[in-house]
Motif scaffolding. Structure first.
Motif, PDB file in Angstrom:
ATOM      1  N   SER A 254      43.825-123.563 -62.127  1.00  0.00           N
ATOM      2  CA  SER A 254      42.492-122.979 -61.974  1.00  0.00           C
ATOM      3  C   SER A 254      42.462-121.563 -62.522  1.00  0.00           C
ATOM      4  N   SER A 255      43.529-120.815 -62.276  1.00  0.00           N
ATOM      5  CA  SER A 255      43.613-119.434 -62.759  1.00  0.00           C
ATOM      6  C   SER A 255      43.614-119.393 -64.286  1.00  0.00           C
ATOM      7  N   ILE A 256      44.334-120.323 -64.909  1.00  0.00           N
ATOM      8  CA  ILE A 256      44.388-120.375 -66.379  1.00  0.00           C
ATOM      9  C   ILE A 256      43.013-120.695 -66.949  1.00  0.00           C
ATOM     10  N   LEU A 261      38.063-118.870 -69.839  1.00  0.00           N
ATOM     11  CA  LEU A 261      36.622-118.656 -69.967  1.00  0.00           C
ATOM     12  C   LEU A 261      36.279-117.171 -70.043  1.00  0.00           C
ATOM     13  N   SER A 262      36.959-116.366 -69.233  1.00  0.00           N
ATOM     14  CA  SER A 262      36.606-114.948 -69.116  1.00  0.00           C
ATOM     15  C   SER A 262      37.015-114.128 -70.329  1.00  0.00           C
ATOM     16  N   GLU A 263      37.981-114.606 -71.122  1.00  0.00           N
ATOM     17  CA  GLU A 263      38.494-113.820 -72.246  1.00  0.00           C
ATOM     18  C   GLU A 263      37.590-113.859 -73.473  1.00  0.00           C
ATOM     19  N   SER A 264      36.561-114.703 -73.467  1.00  0.00           N
ATOM     20  CA  SER A 264      35.682-114.827 -74.632  1.00  0.00           C
ATOM     21  C   SER A 264      34.226-114.727 -74.186  1.00  0.00           C
ATOM     22  N   TYR A 265      33.481-113.821 -74.807  1.00  0.00           N
ATOM     23  CA  TYR A 265      32.059-113.705 -74.451  1.00  0.00           C
ATOM     24  C   TYR A 265      31.277-114.937 -74.889  1.00  0.00           C
ATOM     25  N   GLN A 266      31.778-115.627 -75.959  1.00  0.00           N
ATOM     26  CA  GLN A 266      31.097-116.837 -76.408  1.00  0.00           C
ATOM     27  C   GLN A 266      31.253-117.955 -75.374  1.00  0.00           C
TER      28      GLN A 266
END
Length: 319
Positions: A254-256, A261-266
């Protein structure tokens, strides 16, 4: 003579009104948990310049002066006198130019409010006749260790009041007893009325020979130590989720996914577009040392409705 006295009374009344307004502004800033001062441009002669940031306190004063004639008049005089002093190149002296807008005024008001609050708390504690203390330390962004001192007492309801935040000079149990003793002495509270203390499980807090609780018992023999139940609950949940392979794998994966998701604004844009619930649109990281961030993050990620949360918690407990 009578006319001069009348003008003097009017001036005093106007100063009282301005000071009352300033106190209300300081109260509002404290209530909202905001900083009062800016990093620069706080001089009174610069207050006409709308292009710079004067800090929350002065910005509020300038805004209110647009709707309060008396405040506007006083502020205009302050700006005029300050500009004169600045242009002359003289620094004046302490009390040379009284504006009620300086950092000294703000600090004095805050100290006065603090004194009134502590006096009220002390009065309630003395009426109650007994109290307990809670202390804990944490590091701020400058890596300075700070100790919070909380008093818990009962009147018609249960009160928990933060009465001090002390920058630590040591981490020994004896030092923390000294800190608590000084805080209580400043509030005119008798340490012998302390019937209990609550801390975390660190050795400097509940060590058998040199812990805070042990040293506190020497000054207040009837007090008992209670370990923080929230800490115990958190440790149980952490140990449980780490010892079960399926549970550890679940939180790791879940953490991965959350990190992906959080590392890319797209990717986040797609997530926010597809998310139906606006309250759970923003993802939260899964914490390593606290249980509640895990619970919060997974509820947002899976968008569990309220009635499904109990089922999720049962699954988490039994996994």
């Amino acid at each position: 003579m009578g006319h001069q006295m009348f003008l003097c009374k009017v001036q005093v009344r106007k100063r009282h009104q301005m000071l009352e307004l300033i106190i209300n502004v300081v109260n509002l800033i404290g209530k909202r948990g905001l900083g009062s001062r800016g990093s620069q441009s706080e001089a009174a002669y610069m207050l006409k310049d709308d292009t710079v940031d004067h800090g929350n306190f002065l910005e509020m004063i300038v805004l209110l002066s647009k709707y309060d004639f008396c405040l506007k008049e006083d502020l205009t005089i302050c700006i005029k006198n300050s500009k004169k002093l600045h242009q002359s190149g003289s620094r004046g002296g302490r009390g040379f130019l009284v504006t009620f807008l300086s950092k000294a005024t703000i600090n004095n008001i805050i100290k006065t409010i603090q004194h009134i609050m502590k006096t009220t708390i002390a009065s309630q504690v003395q009426e109650s006749g007994m109290f307990s203390v809670q202390i804990d330390t944490t590091q701020d962004i400058t890596s300075q260790d700070q100790c919070s001192v909380i008093i818990r007492y009962v009147t018609d309801i249960v009160h928990e009041k933060l009465v001090a935040l002390i920058q630590c000079e040591s981490s020994t149990g004896q030092y923390f007893v000294k800190v608590v003793s000084e805080v209580l002495a400043n509030m005119n509270l008798d340490l012998k009325q302390c019937i209990g203390n609550s801390t975390d499980g660190a050795s400097n807090m509940q060590g058998k020979y040199k812990g805070f609780s042990t040293h506190l018992s020497e000054k207040s023999p009837h007090q008992i130590h209670v370990c923080c139940y929230s800490l115990i609950h958190n440790l149980i949940l952490e140990d449980t989720t780490q010892s079960v392979l399926e549970s550890g794998s679940f939180f790791f994966r879940s953490s991965i996914i959350l990190q992906f998701l959080s590392e890319s604004y797209q990717r986040m844009s797609i997530w926010e577009k597809e998310k139906k619930d606006p309250k759970h649109r923003r993802l939260a990281p899964i914490g390593e040392t606290r249980w509640w961030p895990k619970d919060s993050a997974l509820n947002k990620f899976f968008r569990l409705p309220h009635q499904s949360q109990n089922i999720y918690r049962q699954v988490a407990w039994t996994s």
